[in-house]
Design a protein around this motif. Structure first.
Motif, PDB file in Angstrom:
ATOM      1  N   PRO A  97       8.714  19.919  -6.042  1.00  0.00           N
ATOM      2  CA  PRO A  97       8.168  18.727  -6.558  1.00  0.00           C
ATOM      3  C   PRO A  97       8.161  19.078  -8.018  1.00  0.00           C
ATOM      4  O   PRO A  97       8.211  18.028  -9.110  1.00  0.00           O
ATOM      5  N   GLU A  98       7.650  20.285  -8.247  1.00  0.00           N
ATOM      6  CA  GLU A  98       7.520  20.690  -9.750  1.00  0.00           C
ATOM      7  C   GLU A  98       8.469  20.598 -10.671  1.00  0.00           C
ATOM      8  O   GLU A  98       8.658  20.215 -11.893  1.00  0.00           O
ATOM      9  N   ALA A  99       9.858  21.143  -9.997  1.00  0.00           N
ATOM     10  CA  ALA A  99      10.928  21.052 -10.754  1.00  0.00           C
ATOM     11  C   ALA A  99      11.490  19.756 -10.803  1.00  0.00           C
ATOM     12  O   ALA A  99      11.919  19.430 -11.966  1.00  0.00           O
ATOM     13  N   LEU A 100      11.144  18.853 -10.373  1.00  0.00           N
ATOM     14  CA  LEU A 100      11.490  17.567 -10.347  1.00  0.00           C
ATOM     15  C   LEU A 100      10.862  17.097 -11.468  1.00  0.00           C
ATOM     16  O   LEU A 100      11.509  16.065 -12.251  1.00  0.00           O
ATOM     17  N   CYS A 101       9.270  17.084 -11.776  1.00  0.00           N
ATOM     18  CA  CYS A 101       8.704  16.747 -12.739  1.00  0.00           C
ATOM     19  C   CYS A 101       9.129  17.601 -14.057  1.00  0.00           C
ATOM     20  O   CYS A 101       9.158  16.836 -15.054  1.00  0.00           O
ATOM     21  N   ALA A 102       9.410  18.600 -13.998  1.00  0.00           N
ATOM     22  CA  ALA A 102      10.205  19.542 -15.169  1.00  0.00           C
ATOM     23  C   ALA A 102      11.392  18.695 -15.706  1.00  0.00           C
ATOM     24  O   ALA A 102      11.431  18.537 -16.984  1.00  0.00           O
ATOM     25  N   ALA A 103      12.046  18.442 -14.897  1.00  0.00           N
ATOM     26  CA  ALA A 103      13.233  17.695 -15.070  1.00  0.00           C
ATOM     27  C   ALA A 103      13.199  16.418 -15.739  1.00  0.00           C
ATOM     28  O   ALA A 103      13.885  15.890 -16.782  1.00  0.00           O
ATOM     29  N   ALA A 104      11.988  15.807 -15.482  1.00  0.00           N
ATOM     30  CA  ALA A 104      11.819  14.503 -16.142  1.00  0.00           C
ATOM     31  C   ALA A 104      11.128  14.602 -17.211  1.00  0.00           C
ATOM     32  O   ALA A 104      11.271  13.359 -18.147  1.00  0.00           O
ATOM     33  N   GLU A 105      10.675  15.741 -17.760  1.00  0.00           N
ATOM     34  CA  GLU A 105      10.323  15.768 -19.303  1.00  0.00           C
ATOM     35  C   GLU A 105      11.247  16.691 -20.017  1.00  0.00           C
ATOM     36  O   GLU A 105      10.760  17.013 -21.099  1.00  0.00           O
ATOM     37  N   SER A 106      12.418  16.888 -19.456  1.00  0.00           N
ATOM     38  CA  SER A 106      13.383  17.831 -20.228  1.00  0.00           C
ATOM     39  C   SER A 106      13.660  17.203 -21.630  1.00  0.00           C
ATOM     40  O   SER A 106      14.114  15.985 -21.733  1.00  0.00           O
ATOM     41  N   PRO A 107      13.690  18.258 -22.642  1.00  0.00           N
ATOM     42  CA  PRO A 107      14.420  17.568 -23.843  1.00  0.00           C
ATOM     43  C   PRO A 107      15.846  17.401 -23.785  1.00  0.00           C
ATOM     44  O   PRO A 107      16.260  16.418 -24.912  1.00  0.00           O
ATOM     45  N   ASP A 108      16.540  17.724 -22.681  1.00  0.00           N
ATOM     46  CA  ASP A 108      17.783  17.347 -22.870  1.00  0.00           C
ATOM     47  C   ASP A 108      18.135  15.807 -22.249  1.00  0.00           C
ATOM     48  O   ASP A 108      19.251  15.443 -21.941  1.00  0.00           O
ATOM     49  N   VAL A 109      16.954  15.198 -21.936  1.00  0.00           N
ATOM     50  CA  VAL A 109      17.165  14.025 -21.117  1.00  0.00           C
ATOM     51  C   VAL A 109      16.656  12.879 -21.988  1.00  0.00           C
ATOM     52  O   VAL A 109      15.583  12.960 -22.496  1.00  0.00           O
ATOM     53  N   ASP A 110      17.562  11.800 -22.077  1.00  0.00           N
ATOM     54  CA  ASP A 110      16.888  10.505 -22.899  1.00  0.00           C
ATOM     55  C   ASP A 110      16.322   9.561 -22.126  1.00  0.00           C
ATOM     56  O   ASP A 110      15.299   8.959 -22.527  1.00  0.00           O
ATOM     57  N   MET A 111      16.939   9.424 -20.981  1.00  0.00           N
ATOM     58  CA  MET A 111      16.396   8.572 -20.006  1.00  0.00           C
ATOM     59  C   MET A 111      16.228   8.988 -18.601  1.00  0.00           C
ATOM     60  O   MET A 111      16.992   9.629 -17.947  1.00  0.00           O
ATOM     61  N   VAL A 112      15.023   8.598 -18.130  1.00  0.00           N
ATOM     62  CA  VAL A 112      14.927   8.949 -16.416  1.00  0.00           C
ATOM     63  C   VAL A 112      15.044   7.974 -15.429  1.00  0.00           C
ATOM     64  O   VAL A 112      14.201   7.063 -15.985  1.00  0.00           O
ATOM     65  N   VAL A 113      15.785   7.859 -14.884  1.00  0.00           N
ATOM     66  CA  VAL A 113      16.297   6.946 -13.662  1.00  0.00           C
ATOM     67  C   VAL A 113      15.226   7.291 -12.356  1.00  0.00           C
ATOM     68  O   VAL A 113      15.661   8.455 -11.645  1.00  0.00           O
ATOM     69  N   GLY A 121       7.779   9.458  -6.174  1.00  0.00           N
ATOM     70  CA  GLY A 121       8.321   9.053  -7.406  1.00  0.00           C
ATOM     71  C   GLY A 121       7.142   8.967  -8.412  1.00  0.00           C
ATOM     72  O   GLY A 121       7.366   9.065  -9.726  1.00  0.00           O
ATOM     73  N   LEU A 122       5.938   8.803  -8.005  1.00  0.00           N
ATOM     74  CA  LEU A 122       4.733   8.746  -9.017  1.00  0.00           C
ATOM     75  C   LEU A 122       4.841  10.070 -10.138  1.00  0.00           C
ATOM     76  O   LEU A 122       4.745   9.441 -11.147  1.00  0.00           O
ATOM     77  N   GLU A 123       4.676  11.177  -9.458  1.00  0.00           N
ATOM     78  CA  GLU A 123       4.303  12.297 -10.563  1.00  0.00           C
ATOM     79  C   GLU A 123       5.447  12.526 -11.651  1.00  0.00           C
ATOM     80  O   GLU A 123       5.041  12.690 -12.717  1.00  0.00           O
ATOM     81  N   PRO A 124       6.757  12.631 -10.973  1.00  0.00           N
ATOM     82  CA  PRO A 124       7.811  12.754 -11.959  1.00  0.00           C
ATOM     83  C   PRO A 124       7.838  11.299 -13.097  1.00  0.00           C
ATOM     84  O   PRO A 124       8.002  11.664 -14.130  1.00  0.00           O
ATOM     85  N   THR A 125       7.319  10.333 -12.463  1.00  0.00           N
ATOM     86  CA  THR A 125       7.275   9.099 -13.481  1.00  0.00           C
ATOM     87  C   THR A 125       6.234   9.407 -14.480  1.00  0.00           C
ATOM     88  O   THR A 125       6.443   9.094 -15.843  1.00  0.00           O
ATOM     89  N   VAL A 126       4.992   9.992 -14.069  1.00  0.00           N
ATOM     90  CA  VAL A 126       3.859  10.134 -14.811  1.00  0.00           C
ATOM     91  C   VAL A 126       4.315  11.341 -16.132  1.00  0.00           C
ATOM     92  O   VAL A 126       4.014  10.978 -17.170  1.00  0.00           O
ATOM     93  N   ARG A 127       4.974  12.163 -15.514  1.00  0.00           N
ATOM     94  CA  ARG A 127       5.467  13.391 -16.412  1.00  0.00           C
ATOM     95  C   ARG A 127       6.325  12.687 -17.459  1.00  0.00           C
ATOM     96  O   ARG A 127       6.329  13.249 -18.629  1.00  0.00           O
ATOM     97  N   ALA A 128       7.208  11.961 -17.089  1.00  0.00           N
ATOM     98  CA  ALA A 128       8.128  11.379 -17.911  1.00  0.00           C
ATOM     99  C   ALA A 128       7.481  10.362 -19.082  1.00  0.00           C
ATOM    100  O   ALA A 128       7.942  10.185 -20.102  1.00  0.00           O
ATOM    101  N   ILE A 129       6.480   9.570 -18.467  1.00  0.00           N
ATOM    102  CA  ILE A 129       5.695   8.873 -19.625  1.00  0.00           C
ATOM    103  C   ILE A 129       4.992   9.912 -20.674  1.00  0.00           C
ATOM    104  O   ILE A 129       5.036   9.455 -21.869  1.00  0.00           O
ATOM    105  N   GLY A 132       7.034  10.908 -23.183  1.00  0.00           N
ATOM    106  CA  GLY A 132       7.512   9.673 -24.234  1.00  0.00           C
ATOM    107  C   GLY A 132       8.865   9.358 -23.811  1.00  0.00           C
ATOM    108  O   GLY A 132       9.728   8.845 -24.582  1.00  0.00           O
ATOM    109  N   LYS A 133       9.374   9.394 -22.659  1.00  0.00           N
ATOM    110  CA  LYS A 133      10.734   9.228 -22.271  1.00  0.00           C
ATOM    111  C   LYS A 133      11.045   7.707 -22.159  1.00  0.00           C
ATOM    112  O   LYS A 133      10.129   6.960 -21.689  1.00  0.00           O
ATOM    113  N   GLU A 134      12.382   7.153 -22.198  1.00  0.00           N
ATOM    114  CA  GLU A 134      12.461   5.758 -21.660  1.00  0.00           C
ATOM    115  C   GLU A 134      12.711   6.147 -20.072  1.00  0.00           C
ATOM    116  O   GLU A 134      13.386   7.062 -19.500  1.00  0.00           O
ATOM    117  N   ILE A 135      12.277   4.951 -19.376  1.00  0.00           N
ATOM    118  CA  ILE A 135      12.311   5.338 -17.800  1.00  0.00           C
ATOM    119  C   ILE A 135      12.911   3.904 -17.075  1.00  0.00           C
ATOM    120  O   ILE A 135      12.559   2.738 -17.645  1.00  0.00           O
TER     121      ILE A 135
END
Ligand code: NDP
Ligand code: MG
Length: 405
Positions: A97-113, A121-129, A132-135
């Motif tokens: 689960p932590e790797a999933l969160c890290a992926a959601a906040e990666s600087p190589d990613v513009d938008m998280v689906v 889905g909750l924690e990766p979304t929190v981390r993406a927010i 400052g990502k687009e989700i």
């Protein structure tokens, strides 16, 4: 403040560089349809990160095709197998689960689906927010479990943006475009009514998983298909609409529309109702979210109005579908109420899909868990985590089964 800001800066929309996506839940129904768009519009989208829960072979096959820089598998014990398959191709692999969160906040990613199912889905979304990502938000459980918290988090992170993927909420967003939010009278969320719309309550109570998985209009993952059969999915969507658009609960209604052509409507002060129509094809709302509320030519089949001889609308029958009542209860009591409903539902739906309980016990398990669960009026993130764990434990106890996570 609404979570969804429907004013789109035209300057933003003209920026047409390649968008790098992290697709969380790539092997699922929404994930695969998102990848279909990536496949057809490679000049617009690249799959930078792909993830799955446990289906390692399917994930490896997708990685071979799309060549992401990273794949993540939620079940840690499967990382080795994935590594053996993908490292020779130069694709990085991580797990948990932590790797999933890290992926959601990666600087190589513009938008998280966010297309994983349920509470995951909750924690990766929190981390993406927070990053400052687009989700592109498919995982409605995020707003069901922690809507108040997500709303606060969005206000604290103004560069984060959420675009709804759920077809009803995409329809509302499309109807609101160009409108003054103060002139909205009500949101009308359509529901197919699911496979048991015309069944009698006694027969519904005994329905099997095979019956529930036979959805009349949409081909979706198993969990949301069962939620559609209980109509808890519609209750969840009323909660989701409340938080996304900041409309009071009493001005958001569900209406049964068995043809699933009108995807939802907005009524304005002057009595006008705007609706969005289309064939039932999730690629349209997915593409609308990926494009930050813009349209992608040819993404779904055009609707032939000549073939639409009857579009019907009726009030939902709460006597047959008591789960609908959990929306009202959750938005009245707030706090951890909907988090408890969601946790108990996930346990009950899993047991139902395994053939261990009849359909009717899904509702009673949620109701009973709600009676026993601790209510926290102003939860912070840790309280949601605790409330989710407690509701699962209580629901499993209620059903006399062991929890497998
Ligand atoms: P699916 O069951 O088809 O797919 C779920 C995806 O999540 C799979 O990739 C699955 O991996 C992965 N996954 C499962 N458990 C975990 C976990 N614990 N951690 C990380 N990943 C996990 O679901 P859907 O695509 O139908 O639904 C996804 C979300 O979108 C849900 O929240 C649903 O409510 C919402 N939604 C779906 C719609 C649809 O048409 N399908 C419409 C509107 C909203 P694996 O394959 O390995 O199990
Ligand atoms: Mg929906």
């Amino acid at each position: 403040m609404p979570i969804f800001i429907f004013f789109v800066n035209l300057q933003d929309m003209r920026e047409d560089s390649l968008k790098r996506l992290a697709i969380l839940g790539a092997t699922g129904s929404i994930g695969m349809q998102t990848l279909d768009i990536v496949r057809r519009y490679p000049e617009l989208y690249r799959a930078e990160v792909l993830s799955a829960g446990s289906r390692v072979d399917e994930l490896a096959a997708l990685a071979r095709e799309f060549r992401p820089s990273l794949v993540v598998i939620a079940r840690r014990e499967l990382e080795g197998r994935l590594r053996a398959a993908l490292e020779p191709l130069g694709i990085a692999v991580s797990s948990g689960p932590e790797a999933l969160c890290a992926a959601a906040e990666s600087p190589d990613v513009d938008m998280v689906v966010t297309a994983t199912v349920g509470y995951s889905g909750l924690e990766p979304t929190v981390r993406a927010i927070r990053a400052g990502k687009e989700i592109a938000l498919a995982n409605k459980e995020t707003l069901v479990v922690a809507g108040e918290y997500i709303r606060r988090l969005m206000a604290e992170n103004p560069s984060a943006r959420i675009f709804p993927v759920d077809s009803e909420h995409s329809a509302v967003a499309q109807c609101l475009a160009g409108e003054d939010p103060d002139k909205v009278r009500r949101l009308i969320i359509t529901a197919s009514g699911g496979p048991f719309r015309t069944w009698e309550p006694a027969r519904i109570a005994q329905a099997t998983a095979a019956d529930a998985l036979r959805h009349p209009n949409w081909n979706m993952g198993a969990k949301i298909t069962v939620d559609s059969a209980t109509m808890l999915n519609k209750a969840f969507e009323l909660i989701e609409a409340h938080y996304l658009f900041d409309i009071p609960a009493e001005r958001i209604e569900a209406v049964v529309h068995p043809q699933s052509i009108v995807h939802s409507m907005v009524e304005f002060e002057d009595g006008a109702i705007k609706a969005q129509l289309g064939v039932p094809d999730m690629r349209l709302p997915i593409a609308y979210a990926l494009g930050r509320s813009s349209r992608l030519a040819g993404v779904s089949e055009p609707l032939s109005l000549e073939k639409m001889s009857n579009l019907t609308f009726e009030a939902p029958d709460e006597r047959k579908f008591p789960c609908l009542g959990f929306a009202r209860l959750s938005l009245e009591r707030r706090g951890t109420t909907a988090c408890t409903v969601n946790g108990a539902n996930e346990v009950a739906v899993a047991a139902f899909l395994q053939g261990r309980i009849p359909f009717g016990r899904i509702y009673s398990t949620i109701a009973r868990t709600l009676e026993r669960a601790t209510f926290i009026a102003n939860p912070d993130f840790a309280d949601y985590v605790a409330s989710n764990a407690e509701s699962r434990r209580l629901a499993a106890e209620e059903l006399g089964i062991a929890l497998n996570n």
